[in-house]
Design a protein around this motif. Structure first.
Motif, PDB file in Angstrom:
ATOM      1  N   LEU A  63      35.959  49.568  31.970  1.00 22.13           N
ATOM      2  CA  LEU A  63      36.226  48.231  31.440  1.00 22.13           C
ATOM      3  C   LEU A  63      37.597  47.745  31.882  1.00 22.13           C
ATOM      4  CD1 LEU A  63      35.889  45.845  29.388  1.00 22.13           C
ATOM      5  CD2 LEU A  63      36.867  47.374  27.673  1.00 22.13           C
ATOM      6  N   MET A  64      38.586  48.584  31.735  1.00 26.32           N
ATOM      7  CA  MET A  64      39.952  48.226  32.066  1.00 26.32           C
ATOM      8  C   MET A  64      40.106  47.894  33.552  1.00 26.32           C
ATOM      9  SD  MET A  64      43.325  50.545  31.254  1.00 26.32           S
ATOM     10  CE  MET A  64      42.730  51.923  32.253  1.00 26.32           C
ATOM     11  N   ASN A  65      39.525  48.729  34.396  1.00 25.88           N
ATOM     12  CA  ASN A  65      39.637  48.511  35.834  1.00 25.88           C
ATOM     13  C   ASN A  65      38.957  47.216  36.260  1.00 25.88           C
ATOM     14  OD1 ASN A  65      41.092  50.846  36.221  1.00 25.88           O
ATOM     15  ND2 ASN A  65      39.343  52.061  36.861  1.00 25.88           N
ATOM     16  N   GLU A  66      37.786  46.981  35.718  1.00 26.10           N
ATOM     17  CA  GLU A  66      37.027  45.780  36.091  1.00 26.10           C
ATOM     18  C   GLU A  66      37.771  44.513  35.670  1.00 26.10           C
ATOM     19  OE1 GLU A  66      33.074  43.408  34.636  1.00 26.10           O
ATOM     20  OE2 GLU A  66      33.011  45.595  34.605  1.00 26.10           O
ATOM     21  N   LYS A  67      38.182  44.461  34.410  1.00 29.85           N
ATOM     22  CA  LYS A  67      38.837  43.260  33.903  1.00 29.85           C
ATOM     23  C   LYS A  67      40.179  43.036  34.592  1.00 29.85           C
ATOM     24  CE  LYS A  67      35.611  42.459  30.861  1.00 29.85           C
ATOM     25  NZ  LYS A  67      34.626  41.374  31.092  1.00 29.85           N
ATOM     26  N   THR A  68      40.905  44.121  34.849  1.00 28.34           N
ATOM     27  CA  THR A  68      42.218  43.982  35.466  1.00 28.34           C
ATOM     28  C   THR A  68      42.110  43.510  36.903  1.00 28.34           C
ATOM     29  OG1 THR A  68      43.071  45.749  34.047  1.00 28.34           O
ATOM     30  CG2 THR A  68      44.388  45.156  35.961  1.00 28.34           C
ATOM     31  N   GLU A  69      41.142  44.049  37.631  1.00 28.89           N
ATOM     32  CA  GLU A  69      40.951  43.642  39.027  1.00 28.89           C
ATOM     33  C   GLU A  69      40.638  42.148  39.103  1.00 28.89           C
ATOM     34  OE1 GLU A  69      40.907  43.857  43.009  1.00 28.89           O
ATOM     35  OE2 GLU A  69      41.184  45.671  41.810  1.00 28.89           O
ATOM     36  N   ILE A  70      39.733  41.699  38.252  1.00 31.25           N
ATOM     37  CA  ILE A  70      39.345  40.284  38.259  1.00 31.25           C
ATOM     38  C   ILE A  70      40.515  39.395  37.864  1.00 31.25           C
ATOM     39  CG2 ILE A  70      37.892  38.554  37.113  1.00 31.25           C
ATOM     40  CD1 ILE A  70      35.748  40.766  36.867  1.00 31.25           C
ATOM     41  N   SER A  71      41.200  39.742  36.776  1.00 25.34           N
ATOM     42  CA  SER A  71      42.290  38.899  36.286  1.00 25.34           C
ATOM     43  C   SER A  71      43.469  38.874  37.250  1.00 25.34           C
ATOM     44  CB  SER A  71      42.752  39.362  34.895  1.00 25.34           C
ATOM     45  OG  SER A  71      43.252  40.687  34.945  1.00 25.34           O
ATOM     46  N   THR A  72      43.747  40.004  37.903  1.00 26.93           N
ATOM     47  CA  THR A  72      44.863  40.051  38.846  1.00 26.93           C
ATOM     48  C   THR A  72      44.583  39.200  40.078  1.00 26.93           C
ATOM     49  OG1 THR A  72      45.468  42.282  38.116  1.00 26.93           O
ATOM     50  CG2 THR A  72      46.352  41.549  40.223  1.00 26.93           C
ATOM     51  N   GLN A  73      43.380  39.279  40.600  1.00 24.87           N
ATOM     52  CA  GLN A  73      43.022  38.454  41.752  1.00 24.87           C
ATOM     53  C   GLN A  73      43.084  36.974  41.401  1.00 24.87           C
ATOM     54  OE1 GLN A  73      42.686  39.358  44.910  1.00 24.87           O
ATOM     55  NE2 GLN A  73      43.180  41.428  44.218  1.00 24.87           N
ATOM     56  N   HIS A  74      42.618  36.645  40.210  1.00 25.31           N
ATOM     57  CA  HIS A  74      42.670  35.249  39.769  1.00 25.31           C
ATOM     58  C   HIS A  74      44.123  34.793  39.630  1.00 25.31           C
ATOM     59  CE1 HIS A  74      41.516  31.553  37.764  1.00 25.31           C
ATOM     60  NE2 HIS A  74      42.323  31.849  36.765  1.00 25.31           N
ATOM     61  N   LEU A  75      44.969  35.641  39.049  1.00 29.47           N
ATOM     62  CA  LEU A  75      46.377  35.302  38.873  1.00 29.47           C
ATOM     63  C   LEU A  75      47.053  35.061  40.222  1.00 29.47           C
ATOM     64  CD1 LEU A  75      48.921  34.981  37.164  1.00 29.47           C
ATOM     65  CD2 LEU A  75      49.206  37.471  37.248  1.00 29.47           C
ATOM     66  N   LYS A  76      46.798  35.924  41.186  1.00 26.81           N
ATOM     67  CA  LYS A  76      47.400  35.769  42.509  1.00 26.81           C
ATOM     68  C   LYS A  76      47.001  34.437  43.147  1.00 26.81           C
ATOM     69  CE  LYS A  76      47.927  40.658  43.755  1.00 26.81           C
ATOM     70  NZ  LYS A  76      47.473  41.741  44.660  1.00 26.81           N
ATOM     71  N   GLU A  77      45.743  34.064  42.975  1.00 24.03           N
ATOM     72  CA  GLU A  77      45.288  32.792  43.533  1.00 24.03           C
ATOM     73  C   GLU A  77      45.967  31.613  42.844  1.00 24.03           C
ATOM     74  OE1 GLU A  77      43.338  32.192  46.183  1.00 24.03           O
ATOM     75  OE2 GLU A  77      43.502  34.370  46.473  1.00 24.03           O
ATOM     76  N   GLU A  78      46.126  31.708  41.530  1.00 28.19           N
ATOM     77  CA  GLU A  78      46.785  30.633  40.782  1.00 28.19           C
ATOM     78  C   GLU A  78      48.263  30.523  41.153  1.00 28.19           C
ATOM     79  OE1 GLU A  78      45.475  28.318  38.447  1.00 28.19           O
ATOM     80  OE2 GLU A  78      43.673  29.039  39.469  1.00 28.19           O
ATOM     81  N   LEU A  79      48.911  31.644  41.361  1.00 23.70           N
ATOM     82  CA  LEU A  79      50.339  31.631  41.691  1.00 23.70           C
ATOM     83  C   LEU A  79      50.617  30.977  43.040  1.00 23.70           C
ATOM     84  CD1 LEU A  79      51.510  35.157  40.441  1.00 23.70           C
ATOM     85  CD2 LEU A  79      51.847  32.928  39.339  1.00 23.70           C
ATOM     86  N   LYS A  80      49.635  30.988  43.930  1.00 19.32           N
ATOM     87  CA  LYS A  80      49.803  30.358  45.246  1.00 19.32           C
ATOM     88  C   LYS A  80      49.994  28.844  45.139  1.00 19.32           C
ATOM     89  CE  LYS A  80      47.048  33.765  47.823  1.00 19.32           C
ATOM     90  NZ  LYS A  80      45.784  33.999  48.568  1.00 19.32           N
ATOM     91  N   LYS A  81      49.635  28.285  43.995  1.00 19.46           N
ATOM     92  CA  LYS A  81      49.751  26.839  43.797  1.00 19.46           C
ATOM     93  C   LYS A  81      51.191  26.404  43.556  1.00 19.46           C
ATOM     94  CE  LYS A  81      45.104  26.593  41.755  1.00 19.46           C
ATOM     95  NZ  LYS A  81      44.323  26.265  40.528  1.00 19.46           N
TER      96      LYS A  81
END
Length: 203
Positions: A63-81
């Motif tokens: 659970l932890m790995n799945e949620k963290t991977e998804i949220s981290t990738q999303h965060l990186k994409e948002e930070l590019k803005k």
């Protein structure tokens, strides 16, 4: 003959187990919850659950790995803005601020905190958490801080790794307090004050 199941089916069953387990962990606490509780809630046999996971720790790690991977990738994409590192830091604070009042998020914080304490007594789990923290959390913020130093936004004397650890320690502490005290804790106000103090310390 054992029936052949598709990878898609296996992933679906694993996801069902994970979601039922999270509810059990949130309701009873990670330590108190058992595989039998997950069996009862999921209406799956114990054998079926053990087909996919060896233990409740194994379920939580998935659970932890799945949620963290998804949220981290999303965060990186948002930070590019954002062009400014300071704005990126403000944005991360504001993401957590937006979670206020979400019961499922509070449950996740409680379970996550419990699991951290549990894992601290297990060398293998502790090593996993150390690697996860560095890969998914510390490194993301170190990159932001280094960008800020290069751009002249952040003091060049800032130790980026120390500052990144401080950032997540502040957020973890604030989130823990809120998960425990909820409406009796001024979560949004504390986050705003922490944001202002942290940014001031970098400039």
């Amino acid at each position: 003959m054992t029936p052949v199941v598709s990878e898609e089916y296996r992933e679906k069953k694993k996801q069902e187990i994970i979601e039922h387990a999270l509810v059990c962990f949130a309701e009873k606490g990670f330590q108190a919850a058992t595989i039998d509780d997950i069996v009862k809630r999921s209406k799956m046999s114990k054998g079926s659950i053990y087909t996919y996971f060896q233990s409740k720790e194994d379920i939580y790690v998935a659970l932890m790995n799945e949620k963290t991977e998804i949220s981290t990738q999303h965060l990186k994409e948002e930070l590019k803005k954002f062009d400014s590192s300071i704005e990126k830091i403000r944005f991360i604070f504001d993401i957590f601020k937006s979670q206020a009042g979400r019961s499922n998020w509070i449950d996740r914080v409680k379970v996550h905190t419990e699991f951290y304490l549990h894992a601290s007594r297990d060398p293998d789990l502790r090593s996993l958490l150390i690697e996860r923290a560095k890969h998914y959390y510390i490194n993301v913020l170190v990159d932001v801080l280094e960008e800020g130093k290069m751009a002249g936004e952040i003091k060049t004397t800032t130790d980026s790794e120390i500052a990144a650890n401080l950032f997540w320690s502040m957020l973890d502490g604030i989130n823990f307090q809120y998960s425990a005290l909820q409406d009796h804790y001024p979560y949004e106000d504390v986050l705003e004050e922490a944001k202002a103090m942290y940014i001031k310390s970098l400039m």
